[in-house]
Design a protein around this motif. Structure first.
Motif, PDB file in Angstrom:
ATOM      1  N   ASN A  84       2.009   8.201  -6.731  1.00 52.96           N
ATOM      2  CA  ASN A  84       2.472   7.578  -5.490  1.00 52.96           C
ATOM      3  C   ASN A  84       3.868   8.070  -5.129  1.00 52.96           C
ATOM      4  O   ASN A  84       4.663   8.468  -5.979  1.00 52.96           O
ATOM      5  CB  ASN A  84       2.419   6.054  -5.591  1.00 52.96           C
ATOM      6  CG  ASN A  84       3.507   5.469  -6.463  1.00 52.96           C
ATOM      7  OD1 ASN A  84       4.675   5.486  -6.106  1.00 52.96           O
ATOM      8  ND2 ASN A  84       3.122   4.950  -7.622  1.00 52.96           N
TER       9      ASN A  84
ATOM     10  N   GLU B  34      -6.560  13.087  -0.618  1.00 49.19           N
ATOM     11  CA  GLU B  34      -7.674  12.617   0.203  1.00 49.19           C
ATOM     12  C   GLU B  34      -8.971  12.927  -0.534  1.00 49.19           C
ATOM     13  O   GLU B  34      -9.382  14.070  -0.637  1.00 49.19           O
ATOM     14  CB  GLU B  34      -7.663  13.300   1.574  1.00 49.19           C
ATOM     15  CG  GLU B  34      -6.474  12.896   2.435  1.00 49.19           C
ATOM     16  CD  GLU B  34      -6.507  13.537   3.809  1.00 49.19           C
ATOM     17  OE1 GLU B  34      -7.443  14.325   4.049  1.00 49.19           O
ATOM     18  OE2 GLU B  34      -5.617  13.250   4.618  1.00 49.19           O
TER      19      GLU B  34
ATOM     20  N   GLU C 193      -1.042  14.775   0.921  1.00 47.39           N
ATOM     21  CA  GLU C 193      -1.501  13.447   0.525  1.00 47.39           C
ATOM     22  C   GLU C 193      -2.895  13.585  -0.068  1.00 47.39           C
ATOM     23  O   GLU C 193      -3.711  14.368   0.416  1.00 47.39           O
ATOM     24  CB  GLU C 193      -1.525  12.498   1.722  1.00 47.39           C
ATOM     25  CG  GLU C 193      -1.899  11.068   1.358  1.00 47.39           C
ATOM     26  CD  GLU C 193      -1.724  10.086   2.507  1.00 47.39           C
ATOM     27  OE1 GLU C 193      -2.016   8.891   2.311  1.00 47.39           O
ATOM     28  OE2 GLU C 193      -1.306  10.508   3.598  1.00 47.39           O
TER      29      GLU C 193
ATOM     30  N   ASN D 196       0.852  -1.185   0.000  1.00 49.71           N
ATOM     31  CA  ASN D 196       0.000   0.000   0.000  1.00 49.71           C
ATOM     32  C   ASN D 196       0.891   1.239   0.000  1.00 49.71           C
ATOM     33  O   ASN D 196       1.765   1.371   0.862  1.00 49.71           O
ATOM     34  CB  ASN D 196      -0.909   0.031   1.228  1.00 49.71           C
ATOM     35  CG  ASN D 196      -1.979  -1.040   1.159  1.00 49.71           C
ATOM     36  OD1 ASN D 196      -2.914  -0.943   0.372  1.00 49.71           O
ATOM     37  ND2 ASN D 196      -1.841  -2.077   1.971  1.00 49.71           N
TER      38      ASN D 196
ATOM     39  N   PRO E 147       1.171   5.571  -0.213  1.00 51.17           N
ATOM     40  CA  PRO E 147       0.453   6.849  -0.162  1.00 51.17           C
ATOM     41  C   PRO E 147       0.488   7.560  -1.519  1.00 51.17           C
ATOM     42  O   PRO E 147       1.500   7.529  -2.221  1.00 51.17           O
ATOM     43  CB  PRO E 147       1.211   7.651   0.903  1.00 51.17           C
ATOM     44  CG  PRO E 147       2.550   7.009   1.009  1.00 51.17           C
ATOM     45  CD  PRO E 147       2.368   5.573   0.646  1.00 51.17           C
TER      46      PRO E 147
ATOM     47  N   LYS F 255      -8.289   5.577  -0.967  1.00 53.63           N
ATOM     48  CA  LYS F 255      -7.313   5.362   0.094  1.00 53.63           C
ATOM     49  C   LYS F 255      -5.928   5.282  -0.539  1.00 53.63           C
ATOM     50  O   LYS F 255      -5.721   5.763  -1.636  1.00 53.63           O
ATOM     51  CB  LYS F 255      -7.659   4.082   0.859  1.00 53.63           C
ATOM     52  CG  LYS F 255      -9.032   4.160   1.546  1.00 53.63           C
ATOM     53  CD  LYS F 255      -9.347   2.878   2.284  1.00 53.63           C
ATOM     54  CE  LYS F 255     -10.716   2.978   2.951  1.00 53.63           C
ATOM     55  NZ  LYS F 255     -11.086   1.730   3.644  1.00 53.63           N
ATOM     56  N   LYS F 256      -4.982   4.675   0.141  1.00 52.96           N
ATOM     57  CA  LYS F 256      -3.655   4.511  -0.425  1.00 52.96           C
ATOM     58  C   LYS F 256      -3.721   3.635  -1.678  1.00 52.96           C
ATOM     59  O   LYS F 256      -4.658   2.863  -1.861  1.00 52.96           O
ATOM     60  CB  LYS F 256      -2.721   3.873   0.607  1.00 52.96           C
ATOM     61  CG  LYS F 256      -2.305   4.816   1.734  1.00 52.96           C
ATOM     62  CD  LYS F 256      -1.294   4.130   2.632  1.00 52.96           C
ATOM     63  CE  LYS F 256      -0.672   5.104   3.615  1.00 52.96           C
ATOM     64  NZ  LYS F 256      -1.535   5.473   4.709  1.00 52.96           N
ATOM     65  N   GLU F 257      -2.724   3.755  -2.529  1.00 52.11           N
ATOM     66  CA  GLU F 257      -2.656   2.934  -3.741  1.00 52.11           C
ATOM     67  C   GLU F 257      -2.336   1.503  -3.328  1.00 52.11           C
ATOM     68  O   GLU F 257      -1.242   1.213  -2.848  1.00 52.11           O
ATOM     69  CB  GLU F 257      -1.599   3.486  -4.694  1.00 52.11           C
ATOM     70  CG  GLU F 257      -1.601   2.799  -6.039  1.00 52.11           C
ATOM     71  CD  GLU F 257      -0.805   3.563  -7.089  1.00 52.11           C
ATOM     72  OE1 GLU F 257      -0.550   2.977  -8.148  1.00 52.11           O
ATOM     73  OE2 GLU F 257      -0.464   4.730  -6.840  1.00 52.11           O
ATOM     74  N   ASP F 258      -3.318   0.604  -3.505  1.00 52.93           N
ATOM     75  CA  ASP F 258      -3.167  -0.772  -3.070  1.00 52.93           C
ATOM     76  C   ASP F 258      -2.688  -1.618  -4.249  1.00 52.93           C
ATOM     77  O   ASP F 258      -3.434  -1.890  -5.177  1.00 52.93           O
ATOM     78  CB  ASP F 258      -4.487  -1.316  -2.512  1.00 52.93           C
ATOM     79  CG  ASP F 258      -5.667  -1.062  -3.447  1.00 52.93           C
ATOM     80  OD1 ASP F 258      -5.721   0.032  -4.052  1.00 52.93           O
ATOM     81  OD2 ASP F 258      -6.529  -1.949  -3.573  1.00 52.93           O
TER      82      ASP F 258
END
Length: 952
Positions: A187, A210, A208, A118, A120, A215-218
């Motif tokens: 990212n 939002e 970051e 994951n 950010p 959400k975060k880059e999974d």
């Protein structure tokens, strides 16, 4: 040998093998029947997958090797940029895609594994962007993203900006570096890698991403849904890897020390192996090296000393062979002249040209830097390459390696400069139309000179001028020294070089970058260069504004602000401790201190101090024993003994207005309040936070706040009268910090005071309890209510708009939710955001922006109902809470407000509109969900054209 070492390193990185992977019969048959599985990877997704020396490397490549060893799967790797990989996967040309993030709409063609990482997602801008204050700062800006990235739709919903789409990470990053876009979203590890690789020193990380639902880059493997057995094999393999191997993978590719860099193409020794002749040469020689004085960040003068990447690199090189050396610092042209005439042995940062071979032996390049074209902002309506510069005056550095190449083009009138600094300044002043310069030092001198009217126009095309290749040049005849230099460079390990790269080229947050650069003029910069440090005296005993604690450490609101000022002016501010405020005033009179971080301006003090505009305004109150009467104003203190800390400006104020007040000077708030408790003083006067803090800390609960005086305490930074430049520097630093950040600092300390040292409500309630008793006796009920109202407003009111603040809104929302549960009625929330508010600040300044915010607040308040609660949610966003109101009623109210705003004549002289999001509370709903629905509706209103009401 090298492969053996790699094997040993692999074993060390993966020391603990997971349990044997158990596969089903069907899964084993799948592997046997599918000797190779097609998988799509990206060649430019560093450090996860990228091409290095014609082979694929990275986190994902190593992960696939582990999965292959564990399962027996063999991967047929296909490489392409992200959007092409995604298309190939959708068309089933490949079985697996790497680095895919989960999206509901992708479920139609993807079976997702669990994430293997994951990351950010960050927002990057150039360092000339200006102050970034959240994503609203991107309004009207050109924002770049990667094609088909998973958050595209949500980003389009958030903003009406036209997104600029790029196919590769390199193209996206270069677009920002060279001014084609204003911001990029990507990212963190990938962009940070490209910044270091290409030495992009003009990019900063500001936030970051939002967004609702993002959400975060999974990073996951996506599997073709037609191959469920392949999915189960891949998922089992991921589940079986174990914590140690995940940690090792992360340490290898996502820490500073990359394993390939530690190994390099050879195993480097720590010291170079020299011949006897070379050793003898070094024993008897001090090598002279010429470096450029304005070549930031490679070599530059700072406080009279040479510094920078190249300087530290050469020191490292010299340490490998025991070389003694002297550095001669000058501009480029005279340095080159000295080298040609053999007055120095080595020249730094020389680029190869055939002509220079006559007098120089060249080392390998230790860096390549992009060259850029700089111009004044908006000086070209549409830049179309070098042809756009035809007939223009273009600045170029004397004897730069591409001088002849540029001259042969015959397009421009070339204006020659000795240094980058002179060239950039000439461009800022309009003496030339454009300038060629390497990107790094050009950006440095733009920021250092405060030349905000200059921008990067484009990259100087690689097909015309190659990137600046930084080499060491050694005198042609000095074959021994050249051999020593080559051996020393070969002994520098990749890891040692990486540490230097991280030091000088690692990405930083905008706040850190902006802290280092404020627009000082030449006179101010020269003044600061003469100062080793700035000496500061303080008020030693007025927490939470400022105090010196038992360890001699300065802390409080003033200290936090001074720390930021110090970073912005790049000069240490050192505390000169004193035992009293009067001693601090004496010190600044005598020149023993340069500044006071929190001082009030008076006519007398202006004789020996200069003052910035106030950054903090606090109420002045009086504390008494709890049996004393209510204090309406300072006239009630006549003929009474009142304590004030010695040297405080309040003494002058009270004496001027009421000479018959008997003022007793005390050393601290603690001493003053103790004397009130012991009956030696009737009361003690100070700012409200200081009194509240001391009452709680010392347990003086038989004292109370008896009233607010008619004075306000206004605190700014004071500086010595005989150094007026220091005042202008402090003023500029405060302006750069900005009101919002200062309010944040104050809020933090007020919050700390409330939670740790002082319960405002408790004190207010205690004070009001005793005041209520006294009111029966003294018939002061009306005055007590006034005080009650005023004190309550201090904690629940937004300073600027005088509406309720966010704390109060949160409280009301909870109360309304509880009422709804008890009485089974509903309530509504209206979120309001001013459309294009940034244009007011940009066109008219923040002062006019504040006026517009006040007018906007008044419109909302005057057009709401008595039962509605109107507050400022943050920035230019407001909230209206409508008690016992259904969706129809709240929508009607929002429509009415919308029309009133659109028809109002604002002081800025331009019409303004607002967007509205309305939501109604559902039974037993979490308040956060209610607000999110209103917020989503607000975003929808903005996306659909603004000046409208949407329902969520």
């Amino acid at each position: 040998m090298k492969n053996f070492i790699r094997f040993i390193v692999f074993v060390l990185l993966f020391p603990v093998m997971a349990q044997a992977l158990e596969l089903s019969v069907q899964e084993k048959e799948f592997i046997a029947n599918n000797p190779k599985v097609k998988i799509a990877l990206m060649p430019d997704f560093s450090p996860f997958s990228f091409i290095k020396e014609d082979r694929i490397v990275g986190f994902e490549n190593d992960l696939l090797q582990i999965i292959s060893q564990e399962t027996g799967l063999r991967f047929d790797k296909h490489f392409g940029v992200w959007n092409k990989n995604l298309k190939a996967f959708q068309e089933k040309s490949v079985d697996i895609i790497t680095s895919i993030s989960y999206k509901k709409e992708r479920e139609a063609f993807t079976t997702f594994t669990t994430p293997y990482y994951n990351i950010p997602i960050m927002i990057f801008v150039r360092d000339d962007f200006g102050t970034y204050k959240g994503m609203q700062s991107l309004e009207g800006k050109k924002v770049g993203i990667l094609k088909d990235v998973f958050y595209t739709i949500e980003l389009e919903k958030y903003t009406n900006n036209k997104l600029h789409i790029y196919e590769t990470y390199d193209e996206l990053t270069e677009a920002l570096v060279f001014g084609k876009i204003d911001a990029l979203i990507q990212n963190l590890p990938n962009i940070n890698y490209l910044i270091k690789k290409n030495l992009y020193t003009n990019l900063v990380l500001v936030d970051e991403l939002e967004l609702p639902g993002i959400k975060k880059e999974d990073l996951r493997f996506g599997i073709n849904p037609d191959k469920p057995l392949l999915y189960s094999i891949m998922q089992k393999a991921l589940d079986n890897i174990g914590e140690e191997r995940w940690t090792a993978l992360s340490g290898k590719w996502l820490s500073v020390k990359l394993i390939d860099e530690m190994l390099g193409e050879q195993i480097n020794s720590s010291l170079a192996l020299l011949s006897e002749e070379e050793k003898k040469y070094l024993e008897n020689t001090i090598v002279k090296i010429g470096m450029i004085r304005d070549y930031y960040p490679f070599s530059y003068e700072e406080n009279g000393k040479i510094n920078g990447f190249s300087f530290e690199y050469f020191k490292l090189l010299a340490s490998k062979v025991g070389m003694k050396f002297d550095v001669e610092v000058d501009n480029w042209s005279p340095t080159l002249h000295k080298f040609e005439n053999k007055k120095i042995d080595i020249i730094d940062a020389i680029s190869y040209t055939r002509e220079r071979e006559e007098f120089a032996n060249f080392s390998n390049a230790y860096f390549h830097i992009p060259n850029a074209i700089f111009a004044r902002k908006n000086s070209f309506e549409e830049y179309g390459g070098l042809e756009s510069l035809r007939g223009k005056k273009v600045g170029i550095t004397k004897n730069i390696y591409y001088f002849d190449t540029i001259k042969e083009l015959g397009l421009f009138e070339l204006v020659v400069f000795e240094s980058s600094r002179e060239k950039i300044k000439a461009l800022a002043l309009g003496k030339i139309d454009a300038a060629f310069n390497n990107l790094t030092s050009g950006q440095k001198y733009i920021l250092q000179g405060g030349d905000t009217n200059i921008e990067v126009l484009d990259e100087l095309a690689d097909e015309i001028v190659k990137k600046e290749d930084l080499k060491l040049g050694v005198s042609k005849e000095n074959v021994i020294l050249y051999s020593i230099v080559e051996k020393a460079m070969g002994a520098i390990t990749a890891n040692e070089k990486t540490k230097l790269v991280n030091k000088y080229f690692g990405v930083g947050f905008q706040k850190e970058e902006r802290d280092k650069n404020i627009a000082l003029n030449t006179e101010e910069r020269e003044y600061l260069e003469t100062k080793k440090e700035i000496r500061m005296c303080s008020i030693p005993n007025i927490p939470p504004l400022e105090q010196i604690d038992e360890n001699g450490k300065h802390k409080g609101i003033a200290e936090d602000i001074i720390q930021i000022v110090s970073k912005k002016i790049q000069k240490p501010i050192v505390l000169v401790p004193t035992q009293s405020w009067s001693k601090s005033l004496e010190n600044i009179k005598d020149g023993k201190c340069d500044i006071l971080p929190a001082a009030m301006k008076t006519q007398n003090r202006q004789h020996y101090m200069n003052f910035t505009t106030p950054y903090l305004i606090e109420a002045l109150v009086v504390a008494t024993k709890d049996d004393k009467f209510f204090i309406e104003n300072s006239s009630r203190l006549k003929n009474l003994k009142i304590g004030i800390v010695e040297g405080y400006v309040f003494i002058e104020l009270l004496k001027q207005k009421h000479p018959d007040i008997e003022i007793v000077q005390v050393k601290s708030a603690k001493e003053g309040l103790l004397q009130v408790r012991d009956g030696k003083l009737f009361g003690y006067v100070d700012i409200l936070p200081s009194i509240a803090y001391t009452i709680q800390k010392e347990g003086l609960f038989d004292l109370k706040v008896a009233g607010k005086l008619e004075f306000d305490a206004e605190f700014g930074i004071a500086s010595r009268k005989d150094e007026p430049l220091l005042n202008s520097i402090m003023q500029k630093a405060l302006k750069e910090i900005g009101e919002e950040e200062i309010r944040s600092i104050v809020g933090k300390w007020v919050s700390i005071t409330i939670e740790q040292a002082f319960d405002y409500r408790k004190l207010i309630y205690i004070s009001l309890f005793f005041l209520a008793i006294l009111s029966v006796v003294l018939y002061k009920n009306r005055s007590i209510k006034a005080l009650n109202k005023k004190l309550e407003e201090l904690s629940i009111t937004d300073n600027l708009t005088q509406l309720y603040n966010r704390n109060k809104l949160d409280e009301v929302l909870k109360e309304e939710a509880n009422r709804s549960k008890r009485f089974l009625h509903t309530f509504a929330v209206i979120m309001v955001d001013i459309d294009h508010f940034k244009s007011v600040n940009d066109a008219h300044g923040h002062q006019m922006g504040d006026i517009v915010l006040k007018e906007f607040a008044e419109i909302l308040k005057s057009n709401s109902r008595k039962t509605d609660i109107v507050g400022r949610w943050g920035g230019e966003e407001f909230m209206v809470i409508c008690a016992q109101t259904d969706l129809k009623g709240a929508t009607a109210l929002a429509d009415s407000m919308k029309e009133q705003i659109a028809s109002y004549s604002f002081s800025s002289g331009e019409p303004k509109t607002a967007s509205f999001g309305v939501s109604v509370y559902n039974k037993n709903e979490d308040i956060k969900d209610l607000i999110k629905r209103a917020d989503d509706a607000l975003y929808k209103a903005k996306k659909n054209g603004r000046n409208r009401v949407e329902i969520g």
